[in-house]
Enzyme design. Structure first.
Site, PDB file in Angstrom:
ATOM      1  N   TRP A  28      38.313  32.448  49.233  1.00  0.00           N
ATOM      2  CA  TRP A  28      37.753  33.643  48.208  1.00  0.00           C
ATOM      3  C   TRP A  28      36.496  34.130  48.916  1.00  0.00           C
ATOM      4  CZ3 TRP A  28      41.354  35.551  45.215  1.00  0.00           C
ATOM      5  CH2 TRP A  28      41.058  36.411  44.173  1.00  0.00           C
ATOM      6  N   GLU A  61      38.556  24.190  43.702  1.00  0.00           N
ATOM      7  CA  GLU A  61      39.208  23.256  44.379  1.00  0.00           C
ATOM      8  C   GLU A  61      38.342  22.389  45.545  1.00  0.00           C
ATOM      9  OE1 GLU A  61      41.707  25.958  42.699  1.00  0.00           O
ATOM     10  OE2 GLU A  61      40.304  26.560  44.272  1.00  0.00           O
ATOM     11  N   VAL A  86      30.812  32.635  44.184  1.00  0.00           N
ATOM     12  CA  VAL A  86      31.392  33.309  42.609  1.00  0.00           C
ATOM     13  C   VAL A  86      30.717  34.352  42.426  1.00  0.00           C
ATOM     14  CG1 VAL A  86      32.320  32.580  40.540  1.00  0.00           C
ATOM     15  CG2 VAL A  86      31.916  30.918  42.087  1.00  0.00           C
ATOM     16  N   ASP A  90      34.126  41.006  34.932  1.00  0.00           N
ATOM     17  CA  ASP A  90      34.139  41.664  33.608  1.00  0.00           C
ATOM     18  C   ASP A  90      34.587  40.375  32.510  1.00  0.00           C
ATOM     19  OD1 ASP A  90      33.070  43.883  34.510  1.00  0.00           O
ATOM     20  OD2 ASP A  90      35.134  44.608  34.557  1.00  0.00           O
ATOM     21  N   THR A  91      34.821  39.516  33.035  1.00  0.00           N
ATOM     22  CA  THR A  91      35.798  38.398  32.087  1.00  0.00           C
ATOM     23  C   THR A  91      34.893  36.864  31.972  1.00  0.00           C
ATOM     24  OG1 THR A  91      36.872  37.534  33.532  1.00  0.00           O
ATOM     25  CG2 THR A  91      37.823  39.305  32.699  1.00  0.00           C
ATOM     26  N   HIS A  93      35.599  34.252  33.076  1.00  0.00           N
ATOM     27  CA  HIS A  93      36.102  33.557  34.199  1.00  0.00           C
ATOM     28  C   HIS A  93      35.024  32.974  35.201  1.00  0.00           C
ATOM     29  CE1 HIS A  93      38.293  33.154  38.049  1.00  0.00           C
ATOM     30  NE2 HIS A  93      39.085  32.167  37.449  1.00  0.00           N
ATOM     31  N   PHE A 118      25.324  21.326  47.151  1.00  0.00           N
ATOM     32  CA  PHE A 118      25.885  22.466  46.449  1.00  0.00           C
ATOM     33  C   PHE A 118      25.001  23.552  47.314  1.00  0.00           C
ATOM     34  CE2 PHE A 118      25.833  25.613  43.053  1.00  0.00           C
ATOM     35  CZ  PHE A 118      27.071  25.526  42.580  1.00  0.00           C
ATOM     36  N   ARG A 132      21.618  36.628  50.208  1.00  0.00           N
ATOM     37  CA  ARG A 132      21.520  35.104  50.479  1.00  0.00           C
ATOM     38  C   ARG A 132      22.409  34.739  51.666  1.00  0.00           C
ATOM     39  NH1 ARG A 132      20.443  36.931  45.751  1.00  0.00           N
ATOM     40  NH2 ARG A 132      18.908  35.643  44.230  1.00  0.00           N
TER      41      ARG A 132
END
Length: 160
Positions: A28, A61, A86, A90-91, A93, A118, A132
């Site tokens: 992703w 995952e 990430v 709008d949600t 999630h 991390f 970044r």
């Protein structure tokens, strides 16, 4: 507003012998994550540290893949680097994914005998991500690699 990062991070990088790091990255947001991976690998190569990359579908995952590798019969890793991005939408999630991956990496650091670093960007938009991966905030993949090296050195020192 974010800081400009740790200005002394790249100072005093320990020289390690026979270190091996597993990078776990997400599919992703691959345009961004691939740049994080590139920064990490370049720094590890400069330090003569071997690494291998595993690819997972998304950030949630990552902890599973780290744990599965740590429990496998594969070459033992001295550290794991989690790389993903990430981006807030709008949600809610975004909040759930960030919490799951953060809690997952924290849990791994409590149970594994090697560090999990991390290196997951949690940003509001693609501009913040770009800053970044080589922009005004440096490359966070490179920073994750430096952190992994320093934590391996610390872990080895403590285990003596």
């Amino acid at each position: 507003m974010a800081s400009k990062g740790n200005k002394t991070l790249n100072k005093g990088i320990p020289k390690l012998k026979d270190a091996f790091i597993i990078i776990v990255k997400t599919e992703w947001n691959s345009v961004i994550v691939d740049q994080l991976e590139k920064g990490a690998i370049q720094l590890l190569q400069q330090q003569n540290i071997a690494c291998k990359t595993l690819v997972v579908p998304g950030a949630v995952e990552i902890p599973f893949a780290i744990k599965a590798y740590a429990e496998s019969q594969q070459q033992k890793a001295d550290a794991f680097i989690a790389l993903g991005t990430v981006i807030r939408g709008d949600t809610p999630h975004f909040d759930y994914v960030c919490k799951f991956v953060t809690d997952g990496i924290l849990s791994l650091n409590m149970v594994l005998d090697v560090p999990s670093i991390f290196g997951v960007l949690t940003v509001n938009d693609e501009q913040q991500a770009a800053e970044r991966i080589g922009g005004t905030h440096g490359n966070k993949g490179e920073e994750a690699a430096v952190t992994a090296i320093k934590m391996i050195a610390l872990n080895r020192k403590l285990k003596k």
